[in-house]
Scaffold this motif. Structure first.
Motif, mmCIF file in Angstrom:
data_model
loop_
_atom_site.group_PDB
_atom_site.id
_atom_site.type_symbol
_atom_site.label_atom_id
_atom_site.label_comp_id
_atom_site.label_asym_id
_atom_site.label_seq_id
_atom_site.Cartn_x
_atom_site.Cartn_y
_atom_site.Cartn_z
ATOM 1 N N ARG A 101 -7.315 12.964 -8.349
ATOM 2 C CA ARG A 101 -7.237 12.253 -9.632
ATOM 3 C C ARG A 101 -7.661 10.800 -9.481
ATOM 4 O O ARG A 101 -8.392 10.260 -10.307
ATOM 5 C CB ARG A 101 -5.809 12.347 -10.201
ATOM 6 N N GLU A 102 -7.207 10.164 -8.433
ATOM 7 C CA GLU A 102 -7.549 8.761 -8.215
ATOM 8 C C GLU A 102 -9.056 8.575 -8.025
ATOM 9 O O GLU A 102 -9.626 7.579 -8.453
ATOM 10 C CB GLU A 102 -6.788 8.207 -7.006
ATOM 11 N N PHE A 133 -5.007 17.310 -15.421
ATOM 12 C CA PHE A 133 -4.581 17.353 -14.021
ATOM 13 C C PHE A 133 -3.174 17.918 -13.899
ATOM 14 O O PHE A 133 -2.885 18.682 -12.970
ATOM 15 C CB PHE A 133 -4.688 15.970 -13.367
ATOM 16 N N ASP A 134 -2.294 17.581 -14.831
ATOM 17 C CA ASP A 134 -0.948 18.149 -14.824
ATOM 18 C C ASP A 134 -1.014 19.669 -15.026
ATOM 19 O O ASP A 134 -0.281 20.413 -14.366
ATOM 20 C CB ASP A 134 -0.099 17.489 -15.924
ATOM 21 N N ARG A 141 -12.484 9.308 -11.382
ATOM 22 C CA ARG A 141 -12.533 8.307 -12.447
ATOM 23 C C ARG A 141 -13.980 7.846 -12.578
ATOM 24 O O ARG A 141 -14.727 7.862 -11.601
ATOM 25 C CB ARG A 141 -11.634 7.126 -12.119
ATOM 26 N N GLN A 158 -7.835 8.836 -21.119
ATOM 27 C CA GLN A 158 -7.162 8.907 -19.815
ATOM 28 C C GLN A 158 -5.909 9.780 -19.875
ATOM 29 O O GLN A 158 -5.604 10.500 -18.923
ATOM 30 C CB GLN A 158 -6.818 7.505 -19.309
ATOM 31 N N ILE A 159 -5.209 9.721 -20.992
ATOM 32 C CA ILE A 159 -4.028 10.571 -21.148
ATOM 33 C C ILE A 159 -4.449 12.039 -21.182
ATOM 34 O O ILE A 159 -3.816 12.891 -20.549
ATOM 35 C CB ILE A 159 -3.237 10.185 -22.417
ATOM 36 N N TYR A 177 -2.072 21.291 -11.814
ATOM 37 C CA TYR A 177 -0.941 21.352 -10.887
ATOM 38 C C TYR A 177 0.002 22.491 -11.254
ATOM 39 O O TYR A 177 0.381 23.301 -10.400
ATOM 40 C CB TYR A 177 -0.187 20.018 -10.875
ATOM 41 N N ASP A 234 -5.216 13.041 -17.646
ATOM 42 C CA ASP A 234 -3.961 13.199 -16.896
ATOM 43 C C ASP A 234 -3.271 14.515 -17.247
ATOM 44 O O ASP A 234 -2.720 15.190 -16.370
ATOM 45 C CB ASP A 234 -3.023 12.024 -17.169
ATOM 46 N N GLU A 273 -3.217 14.149 -6.418
ATOM 47 C CA GLU A 273 -3.086 12.697 -6.581
ATOM 48 C C GLU A 273 -4.359 11.989 -6.102
ATOM 49 O O GLU A 273 -4.900 11.120 -6.793
ATOM 50 C CB GLU A 273 -1.882 12.169 -5.791
#
Length: 195
Positions: free
Chosen positions: A95-96, A184-185, A99, A177-178, A188, A181, A92
């Motif tokens: 990821r933040e 990153f998913d 950018r 951005q999707i 994880y 994301d 988290e």
């Protein structure tokens, strides 16, 4: 006192130089950015620039390192007292901070990456063993990570994000951005320890 600047003046000018570099690299890119532009934008003479950095290449390395240090400080503030962090929380925060507005490397286009790789040849920024060392260092602090994780898989995921941003002018910007994301998913899901 190199260049006749007090320590306070050196700090202020150093920050102005970095800010100018970030601004110019975003506006025109690293490749087109010149020492004269950086100095002028910082309000100093070109000769004074060389009291801080030996070359544009050294300056760019300093910009990258400054980005890394800010990220490391931010990440450290989320570690527990025992010096660890959960995988979910790590990703988290990562990821933040991963950018374009936080990371100069994500603002660069492909021609800037080509310039960077051809001009920053003595750096460990493009060195696979260094990438693996970084992964091993941080993964030892992450709770809930699978023990058999292949560092190369994770590093490649991260580098694929850089590749997306480098080529963003050929991609659907509204979907970028999707895509990030989803990467990153995937990181994880790949790293999560199965019990």
């Amino acid at each position: 006192m190199a260049g006749g600047f007090s320590e306070r003046e050196r700090e202020e000018i150093g920050q102005r130089l970095l800010n100018s570099g970030y601004e110019l690299s975003t506006e025109i890119g690293l490749k087109k950015m010149t020492v004269a532009m950086i100095a002028k934008n910082s309000g100093i003479a070109v000769g004074s620039f060389y009291n801080f950095y030996a070359s544009k290449e050294d300056f760019v390395v300093a910009m990258i390192r400054d980005t890394e240090v800010r990220f490391e400080r931010e990440m450290a503030s989320h570690f527990s007292k025992d010096g660890t962090i959960t995988l979910k929380r790590f990703l988290e925060v990562f990821r933040e901070n991963f950018r374009p507005e936080q990371n100069i490397l994500l603002r660069m286009k492909l021609d800037d990456w080509v310039w960077l790789k051809s001009h920053i040849t003595d750096s460990s920024y493009f060195d696979q063993p260094n990438d693996l060392k970084k992964f091993e260092f941080i993964s030892a602090k992450i709770k809930g990570i699978r023990q058999d994780a292949n560092p190369g898989v994770v590093v490649n995921f991260i580098k694929s994000i850089y590749a997306l941003y480098q080529n963003r002018d050929t991609l659907f910007e509204e979907a970028l951005q999707i895509n990030v994301d989803l990467i990153f998913d995937s990181i994880y899901r790949y790293l999560k320890e199965v019990r």
